[in-house]
Design an enzyme around this catalytic site. Structure first.
Site, PDB file in Angstrom:
ATOM      1  N   ASP A  30       0.948  -1.249  -0.049  1.00 26.28           N
ATOM      2  CA  ASP A  30      -0.035  -0.039   0.071  1.00 26.28           C
ATOM      3  C   ASP A  30       0.891   1.286  -0.101  1.00 26.28           C
ATOM      4  OD1 ASP A  30      -3.304   0.401   0.977  1.00 26.28           O
ATOM      5  OD2 ASP A  30      -1.920   2.167   1.029  1.00 26.28           O
ATOM      6  N   THR A  86     -12.111   2.642  -5.378  1.00 25.94           N
ATOM      7  CA  THR A  86     -12.731   3.132  -6.443  1.00 25.94           C
ATOM      8  C   THR A  86     -13.920   3.926  -6.154  1.00 25.94           C
ATOM      9  OG1 THR A  86     -13.872   1.293  -6.877  1.00 25.94           O
ATOM     10  CG2 THR A  86     -12.189   1.355  -8.129  1.00 25.94           C
ATOM     11  N   THR A 121     -14.047  -2.925  -7.630  1.00 26.12           N
ATOM     12  CA  THR A 121     -15.266  -2.865  -8.268  1.00 26.12           C
ATOM     13  C   THR A 121     -15.094  -1.679  -9.105  1.00 26.12           C
ATOM     14  OG1 THR A 121     -16.421  -3.645  -6.296  1.00 26.12           O
ATOM     15  CG2 THR A 121     -18.038  -2.339  -7.984  1.00 26.12           C
ATOM     16  N   GLU A 154     -15.123  -9.026  -5.874  1.00 25.97           N
ATOM     17  CA  GLU A 154     -15.129  -9.207  -4.540  1.00 25.97           C
ATOM     18  C   GLU A 154     -16.770  -9.278  -4.219  1.00 25.97           C
ATOM     19  OE1 GLU A 154     -13.169 -11.122  -2.498  1.00 25.97           O
ATOM     20  OE2 GLU A 154     -15.022 -11.079  -1.503  1.00 25.97           O
ATOM     21  N   PHE A 155     -17.194 -10.174  -3.372  1.00 27.03           N
ATOM     22  CA  PHE A 155     -18.660  -9.903  -2.933  1.00 27.03           C
ATOM     23  C   PHE A 155     -18.790 -10.168  -1.289  1.00 27.03           C
ATOM     24  CE2 PHE A 155     -18.717 -12.196  -6.975  1.00 27.03           C
ATOM     25  CZ  PHE A 155     -19.597 -11.128  -7.715  1.00 27.03           C
ATOM     26  N   LEU A 156     -17.551  -9.980  -0.808  1.00 26.02           N
ATOM     27  CA  LEU A 156     -17.450 -10.092   0.779  1.00 26.02           C
ATOM     28  C   LEU A 156     -18.645  -8.798   1.316  1.00 26.02           C
ATOM     29  CD1 LEU A 156     -15.712  -7.680   2.338  1.00 26.02           C
ATOM     30  CD2 LEU A 156     -13.912  -9.307   1.222  1.00 26.02           C
ATOM     31  N   ARG A 157     -18.869  -9.365   2.786  1.00 24.43           N
ATOM     32  CA  ARG A 157     -19.802  -7.887   3.389  1.00 24.43           C
ATOM     33  C   ARG A 157     -18.948  -7.786   4.627  1.00 24.43           C
ATOM     34  NH1 ARG A 157     -23.995 -12.379   4.990  1.00 24.43           N
ATOM     35  NH2 ARG A 157     -22.021 -13.549   4.731  1.00 24.43           N
ATOM     36  N   CYS A 264     -20.188   0.816  -0.396  1.00 14.90           N
ATOM     37  CA  CYS A 264     -20.338   0.263  -1.925  1.00 14.90           C
ATOM     38  C   CYS A 264     -21.695   0.619  -2.364  1.00 14.90           C
ATOM     39  CB  CYS A 264     -20.003  -1.364  -1.720  1.00 14.90           C
ATOM     40  SG  CYS A 264     -18.284  -1.324  -1.700  1.00 14.90           S
TER      41      CYS A 264
HETATM   42  N1  LIG Z   1     -15.284  -2.725   1.670  1.00  6.15           N
HETATM   43  C1  LIG Z   1     -15.953  -3.654   1.035  1.00  6.15           C
HETATM   44  O1  LIG Z   1     -16.846  -4.379   1.887  1.00  6.15           O
HETATM   45  C2  LIG Z   1     -15.920  -4.188  -0.413  1.00  6.15           C
HETATM   46  C3  LIG Z   1     -15.194  -3.421  -1.324  1.00  6.15           C
HETATM   47  N2  LIG Z   1     -15.148  -3.827  -2.627  1.00  6.15           N
HETATM   48  C4  LIG Z   1     -14.591  -2.937  -3.616  1.00  6.15           C
HETATM   49  O2  LIG Z   1     -13.090  -2.993  -3.464  1.00  6.15           O
HETATM   50  C5  LIG Z   1     -12.149  -1.961  -3.394  1.00  6.15           C
HETATM   51  C6  LIG Z   1     -11.465  -1.594  -2.500  1.00  6.15           C
HETATM   52  O3  LIG Z   1     -12.474  -1.427  -1.482  1.00  6.15           O
HETATM   53  P1  LIG Z   1     -11.849  -1.288   0.066  1.00  6.15           P
HETATM   54  O4  LIG Z   1     -10.789  -2.275   0.614  1.00  6.15           O
HETATM   55  O5  LIG Z   1     -13.012  -1.169   0.801  1.00  6.15           O
HETATM   56  O6  LIG Z   1     -11.150   0.290   0.189  1.00  6.15           O
HETATM   57  P2  LIG Z   1     -10.034   0.857   1.105  1.00  6.15           P
HETATM   58  O7  LIG Z   1     -10.146   2.311   0.843  1.00  6.15           O
HETATM   59  O8  LIG Z   1     -10.506   0.285   2.592  1.00  6.15           O
HETATM   60  O9  LIG Z   1      -8.530   0.438   0.658  1.00  6.15           O
HETATM   61  C7  LIG Z   1      -8.046   0.779  -0.683  1.00  6.15           C
HETATM   62  C8  LIG Z   1      -6.436   0.851  -0.230  1.00  6.15           C
HETATM   63  O10 LIG Z   1      -5.877   1.037  -1.410  1.00  6.15           O
HETATM   64  C9  LIG Z   1      -4.685   1.768  -1.114  1.00  6.15           C
HETATM   65  N3  LIG Z   1      -4.192   2.548  -2.473  1.00  6.15           N
HETATM   66  C10 LIG Z   1      -4.905   3.360  -3.420  1.00  6.15           C
HETATM   67  N4  LIG Z   1      -4.143   3.716  -4.275  1.00  6.15           N
HETATM   68  C11 LIG Z   1      -2.895   2.880  -4.460  1.00  6.15           C
HETATM   69  C12 LIG Z   1      -1.858   2.638  -5.147  1.00  6.15           C
HETATM   70  N5  LIG Z   1      -1.580   3.383  -6.078  1.00  6.15           N
HETATM   71  N6  LIG Z   1      -0.676   1.782  -4.635  1.00  6.15           N
HETATM   72  C13 LIG Z   1      -0.940   1.161  -3.440  1.00  6.15           C
HETATM   73  N7  LIG Z   1      -1.849   1.350  -2.907  1.00  6.15           N
HETATM   74  C14 LIG Z   1      -3.045   2.111  -2.910  1.00  6.15           C
HETATM   75  C15 LIG Z   1      -5.412   2.883  -0.185  1.00  6.15           C
HETATM   76  O11 LIG Z   1      -4.298   3.548   0.683  1.00  6.15           O
HETATM   77  C16 LIG Z   1      -6.135   2.097   0.582  1.00  6.15           C
HETATM   78  O12 LIG Z   1      -5.325   1.730   1.586  1.00  6.15           O
HETATM   79  C17 LIG Z   1     -13.366  -0.849  -4.095  1.00  6.15           C
HETATM   80  O13 LIG Z   1     -13.466  -0.937  -5.309  1.00  6.15           O
HETATM   81  C18 LIG Z   1     -14.613  -1.349  -3.428  1.00  6.15           C
HETATM   82  O14 LIG Z   1     -15.800  -0.835  -3.948  1.00  6.15           O
HETATM   83  C19 LIG Z   1     -15.828  -4.795  -3.025  1.00  6.15           C
HETATM   84  C20 LIG Z   1     -16.505  -5.551  -2.263  1.00  6.15           C
HETATM   85  C21 LIG Z   1     -16.403  -5.350  -0.736  1.00  6.15           C
HETATM   86  O1  LIG Z   2     -19.360  -4.383  -2.771  1.00  4.35           O
HETATM   87  C1  LIG Z   2     -19.536  -4.350  -1.467  1.00  4.35           C
HETATM   88  O2  LIG Z   2     -18.795  -3.552  -0.768  1.00  4.35           O
HETATM   89  C2  LIG Z   2     -20.185  -5.161  -0.832  1.00  4.35           C
HETATM   90  O3  LIG Z   2     -21.607  -4.326  -0.234  1.00  4.35           O
HETATM   91  C3  LIG Z   2     -22.637  -5.154   0.498  1.00  4.35           C
HETATM   92  O4  LIG Z   2     -21.836  -5.561   1.639  1.00  4.35           O
HETATM   93  P1  LIG Z   2     -21.774  -4.333   3.038  1.00  4.35           P
HETATM   94  O5  LIG Z   2     -21.725  -2.930   2.361  1.00  4.35           O
HETATM   95  O6  LIG Z   2     -20.657  -4.664   3.720  1.00  4.35           O
HETATM   96  O7  LIG Z   2     -22.982  -4.468   3.909  1.00  4.35           O
HETATM   97  P2  LIG Z   2     -24.548  -4.837   3.834  1.00  4.35           P
HETATM   98  O8  LIG Z   2     -24.696  -6.155   4.875  1.00  4.35           O
HETATM   99  O9  LIG Z   2     -25.031  -5.519   2.427  1.00  4.35           O
HETATM  100  O10 LIG Z   2     -25.429  -3.864   3.993  1.00  4.35           O
HETATM  101  C4  LIG Z   2     -25.475  -2.842   3.271  1.00  4.35           C
HETATM  102  C5  LIG Z   2     -26.430  -1.668   3.794  1.00  4.35           C
HETATM  103  O11 LIG Z   2     -27.709  -2.294   3.378  1.00  4.35           O
HETATM  104  C6  LIG Z   2     -28.506  -1.966   4.672  1.00  4.35           C
HETATM  105  N1  LIG Z   2     -29.494  -3.006   4.737  1.00  4.35           N
HETATM  106  C7  LIG Z   2     -29.050  -4.317   4.323  1.00  4.35           C
HETATM  107  C8  LIG Z   2     -30.337  -5.184   4.412  1.00  4.35           C
HETATM  108  C9  LIG Z   2     -31.528  -4.886   4.595  1.00  4.35           C
HETATM  109  O12 LIG Z   2     -32.560  -5.950   4.611  1.00  4.35           O
HETATM  110  N2  LIG Z   2     -31.958  -3.663   5.039  1.00  4.35           N
HETATM  111  C10 LIG Z   2     -30.830  -2.787   4.751  1.00  4.35           C
HETATM  112  O13 LIG Z   2     -31.273  -1.580   5.113  1.00  4.35           O
HETATM  113  C11 LIG Z   2     -27.581  -2.211   6.086  1.00  4.35           C
HETATM  114  O14 LIG Z   2     -28.065  -1.745   7.069  1.00  4.35           O
HETATM  115  C12 LIG Z   2     -26.390  -1.292   5.490  1.00  4.35           C
HETATM  116  O15 LIG Z   2     -26.315  -0.268   5.604  1.00  4.35           O
HETATM  117  C13 LIG Z   2     -22.901  -6.325  -0.336  1.00  4.35           C
HETATM  118  O16 LIG Z   2     -23.691  -7.350   0.606  1.00  4.35           O
HETATM  119  C14 LIG Z   2     -21.629  -7.329  -0.372  1.00  4.35           C
HETATM  120  O17 LIG Z   2     -21.947  -8.400  -1.184  1.00  4.35           O
HETATM  121  C15 LIG Z   2     -20.671  -6.536  -1.321  1.00  4.35           C
HETATM  122  O18 LIG Z   2     -19.721  -7.253  -1.598  1.00  4.35           O
END
Ligand SMILES: NC(=O)C1=CN([C@@H]2O[C@H](COP(=O)(O)OP(=O)(O)OC[C@H]3O[C@@H](n4cnc5c(N)ncnc54)[C@H](O)[C@@H]3O)[C@@H](O)[C@H]2O)C=CC1
Ligand SMILES: O=C(O)[C@H]1O[C@H](OP(=O)(O)OP(=O)(O)OC[C@H]2O[C@@H](n3ccc(=O)[nH]c3=O)[C@H](O)[C@@H]2O)[C@H](O)[C@@H](O)[C@@H]1O
Length: 436
Positions: A30, A86, A121, A154-157, A264
């Site tokens: 990072d 993103t 994403t 990625e689809f994690l929550r 997200c």
């Molecule tokens: N947070 C979530 O639950 C989920 C997120 N996603 C997607 O995954 C992606 C990442 O999300 P998060 O992990 O939540 O983001 P985050 O903001 O927590 O982490 C992103 C990291 O990338 C680093 N970074 C940025 N540019 C860089 C570079 N050029 N070189 C090295 N490091 C760099 C940043 O310093 C930061 O630590 C996004 O596109 C998001 O939409 C997908 C599924 C679940």
């Molecule tokens: O792309 C992503 O970042 C992720 O976005 C969501 O995961 P997340 O944002 O961690 O949380 P969710 O559990 O989906 O909840 C999202 C929001 O919806 C709200 N929610 C959820 C379910 C529901 O029935 N009603 C409702 O208002 C929650 O309170 C929360 O604010 C998706 O569930 C993941 O599959 C996906 O990978």
């Protein structure tokens, strides 16, 4: 296999832990030095249940390491995952500048065949875009090292990130190259995943946006319905229970509330609508999903304000600040809209959240942060539940009533039993539930 991950955020680090769990050697880089230093000290700079223990275990087993030396991990690994952010631009479009920067570095430093996997994403076409960025860098170096680019969304929550990453329900691989697909299948060989789908990169990119937007649509549908239920004296929670009994509908994501938040759903729904607009198409459903979400908290607050008479000068307690329970993430949390509204209405605000208070303090330094729910409720004229933490659903509400000045509960997550609350002497208002 040696795997590099660029981006040590929620996704990068949990993915790294999952790969290490399944026996790979993982290197995470990072450009945020503070973050990397924290990981090197075995400290996770955000809260995700089980992640810190897992990272400690794999670092100690030499299966996982953290660095700021991006060049070194690019050169040392055949597969490089991009897990950088993103975020939304002001237009709603996804900001691809972090993706571009990371892709440039790969092109600048790669020394032999690489598979570049986009886990972030990203809009449809980004896999091709990354290919072009890398190709341009290679051209500038007068090099023609072969490489493939792959989509692997990625689809994690959050809150369940570890279990989702270790045992995912589905793995989607978008690749046009047999060589890269074989490598991706090898990486995921040890995962107990019932559904591995291989498709084109563009299809994979769309699957991610479509999935998040569909889940958001379920929520906004119920939230809009809640407004009608409210007028008709119908309980939306009973309606969603009855709907969910049909296996074609299912119970999940039908809980009405004060809107979805997080890093997200809000950004991905807006980005999908924007992708369509750029092609002169308007996605009416997705736009409506966003519009309902934008106004849901405000709708609820106006109802609460009417019930209480006014917020002005009243002591209001907000319970829950994070966008959902079991995380410290406050990005796009409904609580922020609530506090903003209450500040404008000149309410006296107390808040409590088990994990999110430090982040909110930076945005709203002038409100009162309490150390437990009962302290936060002391002398309150009303409580607004913004996040359904179990600390609130399991609270001793009988004792809470004794410390409150007035017994108003505005349950923005329909997390309490209205009948129980009424019997305790509360004036209870949920989302789309008739007053008792
Ligand atoms: N947070 C979530 O639950 C989920 C997120 N996603 C997607 O995954 C992606 C990442 O999300 P998060 O992990 O939540 O983001 P985050 O903001 O927590 O982490 C992103 C990291 O990338 C680093 N970074 C940025 N540019 C860089 C570079 N050029 N070189 C090295 N490091 C760099 C940043 O310093 C930061 O630590 C996004 O596109 C998001 O939409 C997908 C599924 C679940
Ligand atoms: O792309 C992503 O970042 C992720 O976005 C969501 O995961 P997340 O944002 O961690 O949380 P969710 O559990 O989906 O909840 C999202 C929001 O919806 C709200 N929610 C959820 C379910 C529901 O029935 N009603 C409702 O208002 C929650 O309170 C929360 O604010 C998706 O569930 C993941 O599959 C996906 O990978």
């Amino acid at each position: 296999m040696k795997i590099a991950i660029i981006g040590a955020g929620y996704v990068g680090t949990t993915t790294a832990a999952a790969f290490a769990h399944h026996g790979h050697e993982v290197f995470v880089a990072d450009n945020n030095q503070e973050k990397i230093k924290a990981f090197q000290r075995l400290k996770v700079p955000f809260y995700e249940d089980g992640l810190e223990e897992a990272l400690k275990e794999f670092i100690q087993k030499n299966l996982l390491s953290f660095t700021t030396d991006i060049k070194q991990i690019i050169q040392g690994c055949e597969v490089i995952f991009l897990a950088v952010g993103t975020p939304s631009l002001t237009t709603g479009e996804a900001d691809l500048s972090y993706i571009k920067e990371a892709a440039k570095e790969i092109g600048r430093y790669m020394n032999d065949y690489k598979v570049i996997v986009i886990k972030s994403t990203v809009p449809v076409g980004t896999v091709n875009y990354v290919q072009e960025v890398i190709q341009d860098e290679l051209k500038a170096r007068k090099s023609n090292i072969p490489f493939d680019t792959v989509s692997n969304p990625e689809f994690l929550r959050e809150g369940k990130a570890m279990e989702d990453a270790i045992d995912p329900e589905r793995i989607v691989i978008g690749s046009d190259s047999e060589r890269a697909e074989t490598i991706m299948r090898t990486i995921y060989k040890e995962f107990r995943c019932p559904n591995i789908m291989c498709t084109s990169p563009k299809n994979a990119e769309m699957i991610k946006y479509a999935s998040n937007s569909f889940l958001a649509a379920k929520i906004s549908f119920m939230n809009e319905l809640a407004r009608l239920c409210d007028v008709l004296g119908v309980d939306v929670a009973e309606v969603s229970k009855g709907m969910g009994l049909d296996s074609r509908i299912g119970h999940q994501f039908l809980q009405a509330g004060i809107g979805y938040g997080g890093s997200c759903f809000p950004k991905d729904t807006k980005a999908l609508a924007q992708i369509a607009l750029q092609r002169n198409l308007s996605l009416g459903i997705v736009e409506a999903v966003c519009a309902v979400n934008e106004t849901q908290a405000q709708w609820f607050l106006e109802k609460a304000e009417n019930a209480l008479g006014s917020f002005s000068g009243k002591q209001i307690t907000v319970l829950g600040l994070t966008f959902k329970p079991d995380t410290d993430d406050i990005r796009e949390a409904s609580s922020l809209k609530i506090i903003d509204y209450l500040v404008k209405k000149k309410a006296l605000i107390s808040v409590f959240d088990p994990k999110g208070m430090e982040h909110v303090k930076k945005l709203f330094p002038g409100i009162s942060y309490k150390t437990d729910p009962l302290q936060a409720l002391t002398n309150a004229d009303a409580a607004i539940i913004a996040t359904e933490w179990k600390q609130f659903t399991e609270l001793d509400w009988k004792s809470a009533k004794k410390v409150m000045a007035q017994p108003y509960i505005f349950d923005g997550r329909n997390s309490l039993d209205p009948e129980v609350m009424k019997n305790l002497g509360y004036v209870y208002m949920g989302v789309g539930r008739p007053p008792l």
